[in-house]
Scaffold this motif. Structure first.
Motif, PDB file in Angstrom:
ATOM      1  N   PRO A 221      44.014  38.502  29.925  1.00  0.00           N
ATOM      2  CA  PRO A 221      44.728  39.737  30.302  1.00  0.00           C
ATOM      3  C   PRO A 221      45.259  39.729  31.735  1.00  0.00           C
ATOM      4  O   PRO A 221      46.299  40.330  32.015  1.00  0.00           O
ATOM      5  CB  PRO A 221      43.680  40.837  30.112  1.00  0.00           C
TER       6      PRO A 221
ATOM      7  N   LEU B 272      46.647  45.952  28.748  1.00  0.00           N
ATOM      8  CA  LEU B 272      46.157  44.805  29.512  1.00  0.00           C
ATOM      9  C   LEU B 272      45.277  45.264  30.668  1.00  0.00           C
ATOM     10  O   LEU B 272      44.260  44.630  30.978  1.00  0.00           O
ATOM     11  CB  LEU B 272      47.331  43.987  30.053  1.00  0.00           C
TER      12      LEU B 272
ATOM     13  N   ALA C 298      48.382  37.439  31.698  1.00  0.00           N
ATOM     14  CA  ALA C 298      49.485  38.129  31.030  1.00  0.00           C
ATOM     15  C   ALA C 298      50.072  39.222  31.923  1.00  0.00           C
ATOM     16  O   ALA C 298      51.296  39.396  31.987  1.00  0.00           O
ATOM     17  CB  ALA C 298      48.995  38.722  29.711  1.00  0.00           C
ATOM     18  N   ALA C 299      49.208  39.959  32.624  1.00  0.00           N
ATOM     19  CA  ALA C 299      49.688  41.029  33.509  1.00  0.00           C
ATOM     20  C   ALA C 299      50.539  40.472  34.645  1.00  0.00           C
ATOM     21  O   ALA C 299      51.515  41.104  35.079  1.00  0.00           O
ATOM     22  CB  ALA C 299      48.503  41.804  34.077  1.00  0.00           C
TER      23      ALA C 299
ATOM     24  N   GLU D  70      41.848  46.063  29.241  1.00  0.00           N
ATOM     25  CA  GLU D  70      41.075  44.846  28.943  1.00  0.00           C
ATOM     26  C   GLU D  70      40.540  44.213  30.225  1.00  0.00           C
ATOM     27  O   GLU D  70      39.368  43.809  30.299  1.00  0.00           O
ATOM     28  CB  GLU D  70      41.957  43.827  28.213  1.00  0.00           C
TER      29      GLU D  70
ATOM     30  N   THR E 110      54.643  39.040  33.210  1.00  0.00           N
ATOM     31  CA  THR E 110      55.521  39.740  32.279  1.00  0.00           C
ATOM     32  C   THR E 110      56.980  39.403  32.602  1.00  0.00           C
ATOM     33  O   THR E 110      57.318  39.067  33.744  1.00  0.00           O
ATOM     34  CB  THR E 110      55.325  41.258  32.349  1.00  0.00           C
TER      35      THR E 110
END
Length: 264
Positions: free
Chosen positions: A68, A32, A71-72, A35, A75
């Motif tokens: 990304p 991630l 998402a980071a 990206e 988590t």
């Protein structure tokens, strides 16, 4: 839930209370970070493999909500750690990752390397030196540092004054809910915490530092070889921090302030 290992151990939570921060390795996958960094490189206008294009010591990029980045920031291990430090239901999920001060190797002064705390309200004032922070940390539950590149000691890691959140809490307490402006706090150059030892926010891409909102910290010039990509978003509270709770269910963030003020 029974059988699930918590994101933070009791020792790490105690470290957060006493030192003002905790480091989580592998908080999000390196893939991630790779990206996200590709997106950021494109927006810098610089070329990754051509240092001649790295003409400024710092380039500020803002508010990235691409997949990304989201998402980071979200988590399972991070969500669990936030529950442990701030309290379940007491914080807001991040949709973006705030400001990225991308730091490049440079002999020039970046112009933003002074000691400070992140002020959290009165942002409508046009003079950022009039932005404020108060003893209940209105508008901010945590400061977070997300490393999107590997950061060594020469790569402009954020400097942290260990335990400085105690000094700030004691300075802010007399001002009550009105708090103090950044101009007032910076009048002595944050001398109250100058005696504190320093730590460096180093680590591999995917590392996250969760910091008490009163932690005194600073940027520094980049003396390494590879640009540093780091996000520094705040964690917004879903409800105000409280230093007096009838049910005594204090979060570690609140406990740290209470210890500073000798309330426990």
């Amino acid at each position: 839930m029974p059988g699930i290992t918590p994101a933070l151990s009791r020792a790490q939570i105690e470290q957060f209370i006493t030192d003002g921060f905790v480091r989580i390795d592998h908080a999000f996958p390196r893939a991630l970070a790779d990206e996200a960094r590709a997106i950021l490189w494109a927006d810098t206008g610089c070329t990754p493999d051509d240092p001649s294009t790295w003409t400024r010591p710092v380039i500020r990029l803002n508010q990235y909500g691409h997949p990304p980045f989201r998402a980071a920031a979200n988590t399972p291990v991070l969500h669990q750690a936030l529950d442990q430090l701030v309290g379940p239901g007491r914080w807001e999920k991040r949709g973006t990752l705030g400001t990225f001060p991308v730091r490049f190797p440079s002999p020039d002064d970046p112009g933003d390397a002074g000691w400070h705390v992140d002020v959290s309200f009165n942002h409508e004032h046009p003079d950022f030196m009039e932005w404020r922070v108060n003893i209940s940390s209105k508008g901010r539950a945590l400061l977070m540092l997300f490393l999107f590149s590997d950061v060594g000691e020469d790569d402009a890691p954020t400097r942290i004054r260990i335990g400085s959140h105690f000094d700030m809490a004691r300075q802010l307490a007399p001002a009550g809910e009105a708090g103090m402006s950044l101009r007032e706090l910076a009048a002595d150059g944050f001398a109250r915490s100058a005696h504190r030892s320093e730590a460096l926010a180093t680590g591999e891409a995917g590392t996250v530092y969760l910091c008490h909102p009163f932690l005194v910290h600073a940027a520094q010039p980049h003396r390494g070889k590879n640009p540093r990509f780091m996000a520094q978003p705040s964690l917004l509270p879903a409800e105000p921090l409280m230093l007096e709770r009838l049910e005594q269910s204090y979060s570690p963030v609140e406990t740290a302030i209470r210890r500073a003020l000798a309330l426990e």
